[in-house]
Enzyme design. Structure first.
Site, short mmCIF file in Angstrom:
data_model
loop_
_atom_site.label_atom_id
_atom_site.label_comp_id
_atom_site.label_asym_id
_atom_site.label_seq_id
_atom_site.Cartn_x
_atom_site.Cartn_y
_atom_site.Cartn_z
N LYS A 1 52.62 59.03 38.69
CA LYS A 1 52.18 58.77 37.31
C LYS A 1 52.97 57.62 36.69
O LYS A 1 52.46 56.90 35.83
CB LYS A 1 52.35 60.04 36.45
CG LYS A 1 51.24 61.06 36.64
CD LYS A 1 51.38 62.21 35.64
CE LYS A 1 50.43 63.35 35.91
NZ LYS A 1 49.05 63.12 35.48
N THR B 1 49.90 71.23 41.25
CA THR B 1 51.02 71.26 40.29
C THR B 1 51.49 72.68 40.09
O THR B 1 50.77 73.65 40.37
CB THR B 1 50.59 70.71 38.91
OG1 THR B 1 49.61 71.59 38.34
CG2 THR B 1 50.03 69.30 39.01
N ARG C 1 49.12 69.31 30.47
CA ARG C 1 48.49 70.54 30.94
C ARG C 1 49.53 71.57 31.41
O ARG C 1 49.43 72.76 31.10
CB ARG C 1 47.49 70.26 32.06
CG ARG C 1 46.15 69.75 31.59
CD ARG C 1 46.17 68.33 31.03
NE ARG C 1 46.54 67.31 32.00
CZ ARG C 1 46.89 66.06 31.69
NH1 ARG C 1 47.01 65.68 30.42
NH2 ARG C 1 47.19 65.18 32.62
N CYS D 1 41.07 65.92 37.23
CA CYS D 1 42.39 66.55 37.11
C CYS D 1 42.20 67.99 37.52
O CYS D 1 41.46 68.74 36.87
CB CYS D 1 42.91 66.49 35.67
SG CYS D 1 44.46 67.39 35.39
N ASN D 2 42.85 68.39 38.61
CA ASN D 2 42.70 69.76 39.09
C ASN D 2 43.25 70.76 38.08
O ASN D 2 42.60 71.75 37.73
CB ASN D 2 43.41 69.94 40.44
CG ASN D 2 42.70 69.27 41.60
OD1 ASN D 2 41.90 69.89 42.28
ND2 ASN D 2 42.97 67.99 41.84
N THR D 3 44.48 70.49 37.60
CA THR D 3 45.16 71.45 36.72
C THR D 3 44.34 71.73 35.46
O THR D 3 44.27 72.86 34.98
CB THR D 3 46.56 70.94 36.34
OG1 THR D 3 47.24 70.58 37.54
CG2 THR D 3 47.36 72.00 35.60
N ALA D 4 43.71 70.69 34.92
CA ALA D 4 42.94 70.85 33.68
C ALA D 4 41.78 71.81 33.84
O ALA D 4 41.23 72.30 32.85
CB ALA D 4 42.45 69.49 33.19
N CYS E 1 45.64 67.92 43.67
CA CYS E 1 46.07 67.27 42.43
C CYS E 1 45.62 65.83 42.61
O CYS E 1 45.84 65.23 43.68
CB CYS E 1 47.59 67.35 42.26
SG CYS E 1 48.20 66.23 40.98
#
Lengths: 242, 242
Positions: free
Chosen positions: B170, B131, B53, B87-90, B201
């Protein structure tokens, strides 16, 4: 490894929910990478509303098979290349799953019994820790006999203790006392001659995987996780659908 | 509670895989029952092969949106009544998901910002741990501003440290040192005036949920898990699809 050979696994889960999460965690832990993209693609139906498997076996009223067949078909339609089910007892109801789908199903029972050959080929007597419903239907015993070995099941009191422990784990009690109880059931089987133990209920390896135990312990969840990863990563060839 | 009101949640996951398992574990732990059947039905697409992402954001080449839209549609077709994404960023790539599907999507960003009102309504400055890609797109900052508060993002060095910690998590390093590092980043935001922290995140709450921390910490995964459970059990009414 080639992305082209990778396969998506359909996970029939929720029986119980913790066991499915335990299975997923074990598949993830087998991948030694910091990149999300190196991990296994799983489509997971975490459906805890599937009726109680032991009750369906003891009553003879099978409300489980149609639910599992529908779940399997949903996973195939969602893109699964092969199926696994994170519940040993539910394997009693496999007929409908095989009929409903066009993709191979990898049996936790067959994989766990095959693991004996890899881990301790000279084992003769196989202690089976499984639910009462699973034991009643002989699915593990038949697979062990087919491997040329003698199955040994828990005595009545041991089976009651085992069921109490499994229910405790499902209720979230996954501490040391429950682990010790599981070890005691395994030990009783060893005392009566087992030279390998199959932890043949996916709740068992949440608390007891047999590290440092007197005889080898085959943790069904772990065996299925390892095989799933190999198939998903294209390292093993996929069996023909049966 | 009535089975009739229960809903199936479609979980867009695998970004990363551990965060999805953490989310599932948290939903399970919120159900105080020994019966499998009382738990939440989740259909989970654990797809770690969704492209990176952050890379899609920084390059401007969006190979993520079509993948997420396809995933969302698969989950709807498999029977999901509403969607969440772990997933926050997604959430930057949500447009295609909303277009592709006919079911409501519950945003982890919106839920986390709404939690400020419930947890510490008089907070004025909101420290955002997220992120670099998420910060760059302002999705959290915009939601915080819309709530009438001031967003505070990590300074450049703090953001680099945060990204190193996220990559460590991760890669499976989820120990005490990584947790301490997360707390240090949170503390730097507090030192610069934050009176609440959003752990925005889904890798962060694996190691740091802010127990005993100087200011309230909103763990995005936990907030989404709580809301998911309420909606799945029919305790909250489902928002209209937007």
């Amino acid at each position: 490894m080639s992305v082209q050979n990778r396969r998506t696994v359909g996970v029939m889960g929720g029986m119980g929910p913790d066991a499915t999460v335990d299975f997923m965690s074990k598949v993830i832990a087998m991948t030694d990478s910091g990149r999300d993209q190196d991990h296994v693609h799983m489509i997971v139906d975490q459906d805890p509303t599937v009726p109680n498997r032991q009750a369906a076996i003891s009553s003879g009223k099978d409300d489980v098979s149609p639910r599992l067949a529908a779940m399997a078909l949903r996973l195939e339609n969602a893109g699964a290349d092969f199926l696994v089910m994170v519940c040993n007892t539910a394997h009693v109801f496999l007929g409908g799953v095989r009929e409903a789908t066009n993709i191979p199903f990898i049996s936790i029972i067959d994989e766990s019994v095959a693991e004996i050959e890899r881990l301790c080929a000279d084992a003769k007597t196989v202690g089976i820790m499984a639910t009462d419903g699973c034991i009643d239907t002989n699915i593990y015993q038949d697979a062990v006999v087919a491997s040329g070995r003698a199955p040994l099941v828990p005595a009545e009191a041991e089976l009651r203790q085992l069921m109490d422990l499994i229910h405790a784990i499902k209720a979230g009690d996954q501490g040391n006392e429950v682990a010790k109880g599981m070890e005691a059931v395994a030990r009783a089987l060893v005392d009566r001659g087992a030279d390998v133990i199959i932890a043949g209920c996916t709740e068992i390896p949440i608390v007891f995987q047999g590290n440092g135990f007197a005889v080898p312990v085959i943790a069904s969840t772990n065996v299925l996780a390892k095989r799933t990863r190999s198939l998903a990563m294209g390292q093993d060839s996929l069996p023909i659908k049966s």
